[in-house]
Design an enzyme around this catalytic site. Structure first.
Site, PDB file in Angstrom:
ATOM      1  N   VAL A   1      66.291  43.341  59.757  1.00  0.00           N
ATOM      2  CA  VAL A   1      67.177  42.583  60.643  1.00  0.00           C
ATOM      3  C   VAL A   1      68.046  43.519  61.476  1.00  0.00           C
ATOM      4  O   VAL A   1      68.247  43.306  62.672  1.00  0.00           O
ATOM      5  CB  VAL A   1      68.046  41.602  59.837  1.00  0.00           C
ATOM      6  CG1 VAL A   1      69.052  40.891  60.745  1.00  0.00           C
ATOM      7  CG2 VAL A   1      67.169  40.573  59.123  1.00  0.00           C
TER       8      VAL A   1
ATOM      9  N   ALA B   1      71.744  45.614  52.607  1.00  0.00           N
ATOM     10  CA  ALA B   1      71.721  44.886  51.336  1.00  0.00           C
ATOM     11  C   ALA B   1      70.822  45.592  50.337  1.00  0.00           C
ATOM     12  O   ALA B   1      69.937  46.372  50.706  1.00  0.00           O
ATOM     13  CB  ALA B   1      71.225  43.455  51.540  1.00  0.00           C
ATOM     14  N   TYR B   2      71.054  45.294  49.075  1.00  0.00           N
ATOM     15  CA  TYR B   2      70.131  45.648  47.993  1.00  0.00           C
ATOM     16  C   TYR B   2      69.157  44.480  47.896  1.00  0.00           C
ATOM     17  O   TYR B   2      69.550  43.372  47.561  1.00  0.00           O
ATOM     18  CB  TYR B   2      70.915  45.821  46.690  1.00  0.00           C
ATOM     19  CG  TYR B   2      70.098  46.244  45.488  1.00  0.00           C
ATOM     20  CD1 TYR B   2      70.270  47.505  44.924  1.00  0.00           C
ATOM     21  CD2 TYR B   2      69.178  45.385  44.893  1.00  0.00           C
ATOM     22  CE1 TYR B   2      69.541  47.895  43.808  1.00  0.00           C
ATOM     23  CE2 TYR B   2      68.439  45.767  43.793  1.00  0.00           C
ATOM     24  CZ  TYR B   2      68.628  47.017  43.252  1.00  0.00           C
ATOM     25  OH  TYR B   2      67.901  47.409  42.145  1.00  0.00           O
ATOM     26  N   THR B   3      67.882  44.713  48.213  1.00  0.00           N
ATOM     27  CA  THR B   3      66.932  43.601  48.327  1.00  0.00           C
ATOM     28  C   THR B   3      65.789  43.645  47.317  1.00  0.00           C
ATOM     29  O   THR B   3      64.882  42.809  47.383  1.00  0.00           O
ATOM     30  CB  THR B   3      66.327  43.567  49.741  1.00  0.00           C
ATOM     31  OG1 THR B   3      65.695  44.825  50.012  1.00  0.00           O
ATOM     32  CG2 THR B   3      67.400  43.293  50.787  1.00  0.00           C
TER      33      THR B   3
ATOM     34  N   TYR C   1      74.926  38.316  55.953  1.00  0.00           N
ATOM     35  CA  TYR C   1      73.708  37.568  55.642  1.00  0.00           C
ATOM     36  C   TYR C   1      73.569  37.372  54.145  1.00  0.00           C
ATOM     37  O   TYR C   1      73.792  38.295  53.365  1.00  0.00           O
ATOM     38  CB  TYR C   1      72.466  38.298  56.176  1.00  0.00           C
ATOM     39  CG  TYR C   1      72.487  38.463  57.668  1.00  0.00           C
ATOM     40  CD1 TYR C   1      72.143  37.412  58.511  1.00  0.00           C
ATOM     41  CD2 TYR C   1      72.884  39.668  58.244  1.00  0.00           C
ATOM     42  CE1 TYR C   1      72.186  37.555  59.892  1.00  0.00           C
ATOM     43  CE2 TYR C   1      72.933  39.823  59.616  1.00  0.00           C
ATOM     44  CZ  TYR C   1      72.586  38.765  60.433  1.00  0.00           C
ATOM     45  OH  TYR C   1      72.642  38.910  61.790  1.00  0.00           O
TER      46      TYR C   1
ATOM     47  N   TYR D   1      69.609  39.329  41.515  1.00  0.00           N
ATOM     48  CA  TYR D   1      69.753  39.512  42.962  1.00  0.00           C
ATOM     49  C   TYR D   1      70.555  38.367  43.568  1.00  0.00           C
ATOM     50  O   TYR D   1      71.510  38.586  44.324  1.00  0.00           O
ATOM     51  CB  TYR D   1      68.371  39.606  43.612  1.00  0.00           C
ATOM     52  CG  TYR D   1      68.400  39.460  45.110  1.00  0.00           C
ATOM     53  CD1 TYR D   1      68.863  40.499  45.919  1.00  0.00           C
ATOM     54  CD2 TYR D   1      67.972  38.284  45.727  1.00  0.00           C
ATOM     55  CE1 TYR D   1      68.905  40.359  47.300  1.00  0.00           C
ATOM     56  CE2 TYR D   1      68.003  38.137  47.097  1.00  0.00           C
ATOM     57  CZ  TYR D   1      68.473  39.177  47.880  1.00  0.00           C
ATOM     58  OH  TYR D   1      68.520  39.030  49.238  1.00  0.00           O
TER      59      TYR D   1
ATOM     60  N   TRP E   1      62.921  34.335  53.044  1.00  0.00           N
ATOM     61  CA  TRP E   1      61.574  34.886  53.200  1.00  0.00           C
ATOM     62  C   TRP E   1      61.434  35.702  54.493  1.00  0.00           C
ATOM     63  O   TRP E   1      60.569  35.446  55.333  1.00  0.00           O
ATOM     64  CB  TRP E   1      60.537  33.766  53.170  1.00  0.00           C
ATOM     65  CG  TRP E   1      60.467  33.012  51.878  1.00  0.00           C
ATOM     66  CD1 TRP E   1      61.393  32.991  50.870  1.00  0.00           C
ATOM     67  CD2 TRP E   1      59.409  32.134  51.461  1.00  0.00           C
ATOM     68  NE1 TRP E   1      60.981  32.160  49.858  1.00  0.00           N
ATOM     69  CE2 TRP E   1      59.766  31.619  50.190  1.00  0.00           C
ATOM     70  CE3 TRP E   1      58.209  31.723  52.035  1.00  0.00           C
ATOM     71  CZ2 TRP E   1      58.951  30.725  49.484  1.00  0.00           C
ATOM     72  CZ3 TRP E   1      57.407  30.825  51.334  1.00  0.00           C
ATOM     73  CH2 TRP E   1      57.766  30.345  50.072  1.00  0.00           C
TER      74      TRP E   1
END
Length: 298
Positions: free
Chosen positions: A12, A59-61, A98, A124, A149
């Site tokens: 993003v 972010a930690y994704t 986000y 998460y 997603w």
């Protein structure tokens, strides 16, 4: 207008550098310039830059890794987000963040709205909820966009993984009983730019209100349906390299065990976003087709 973007090398964040450029000066910060794993360094970055807007796309994704590394996820997705939001408030700016469908447990039979009770079923999701709460607790001006997603032509995501596997395997087995809206990173970035333009006009008029909004593609599908559309979109492009896959087999979640539990229903309602900002993201199938063509053009 000066806009600070963290996570600028992510899916993003990369798109935001383009979409936000029409609004003002974009200052993209990659991880080595703004590391959310080191929250103690972040306030100084914001206070020195004095931006009008901070958009946090970092972010930690790693959803499954978070089950065994929950502390790191909480630092990046929770503590660091609160630090950024508080620093943004101190410089008089607007904070944009986000979040995820994973703040819900997925048991609802219809699309989730913003005011539905949160109940994460994995580490998460819990860490992202901490970030949402930290932003709200600052009392500053903020917008949090929940999405689902996410895919893009770059980075690690389901679309790229499916295309890699489709080149290697004749058969792919994909989960068919989890539902959501595949959302292109470019759609999120464009939607953010439109929302931000409206928000800044509201702030100038003294009419701004902070809040959480859902921002996903129109429509919904399963992971299996998503995979099928990815392969079909690739094959629809003239000159695209051949794929080995001939069968995409639907399987239940129980047949694909992973460390982190996933919500069965990740579909979010976008009505509040449309009502306030006049934004409707494209249908997920259309976005997949455009993204595949973008990938092939690279």
């Amino acid at each position: 207008m000066k806009i600070l973007v963290t996570g600028a090398n992510g899916q993003v964040g990369w798109e935001l550098a383009r979409s936000l450029a029409v609004l003002g000066q974009v200052v993209p910060l990659a991880r080595d310039e703004a590391d959310l794993g080191r929250p103690e360094t972040l306030a100084r970055i914001v206070e020195d830059a004095k931006p009008d807007v901070v958009v946090n796309a970092a972010a930690y994704t790693a959803v499954d890794a978070a089950e065994s590394d929950g502390a790191a996820a909480k630092v990046v997705n929770g503590e660091a987000v609160g630090v950024l939001a508080a620093a943004t408030k101190r410089v008089g700016g607007l904070f944009v963040h986000y979040s995820t469908d994973y703040v819900f447990d997925g048991t609802k039979s219809s699309p989730y709205i913003e005011t539905d009770p949160t109940c994460p079923v994995n580490a998460y999701g819990a860490s992202k909820l901490l970030g949402e709460l930290a932003v709200a607790e600052t009392g500053g001006d903020w917008l949090t966009f929940r999405t689902t997603w996410v895919f893009a032509a770059r980075g690690k995501n389901f679309l790229r993984t499916m295309l890699r596997l489709a080149k290697e395997r004749e058969e792919m087995k994909i989960v068919a009983d989890q539902f959501g809206a595949p959302t292109w990173a470019r759609s999120i970035a464009d939607g953010t730019a439109h929302a931000l333009a409206t928000a800044m006009r509201e702030r100038a008029a003294g009419a701004f209100t902070s809040g959480v909004y859902h921002m996903t593609s129109a429509g919904q599908t399963s992971w299996h349906g998503f995979a099928d559309a990815i392969v079909a979109s690739w094959r629809a492009v003239p000159g695209a390299a051949p794929l080995a896959v001939s069968r995409i087999v639907p399987i239940p979640t129980s047949a694909y065990p992973v460390p982190a539990r996933r919500p069965a229903n990740s579909v979010l309602s976008n009505e509040a976003l449309k009502e306030r900002f006049g934004i409707e993201l494209p249908d997920w199938r259309y976005a997949v087709g455009l993204c595949v063509r973008d990938l092939l053009s690279q």
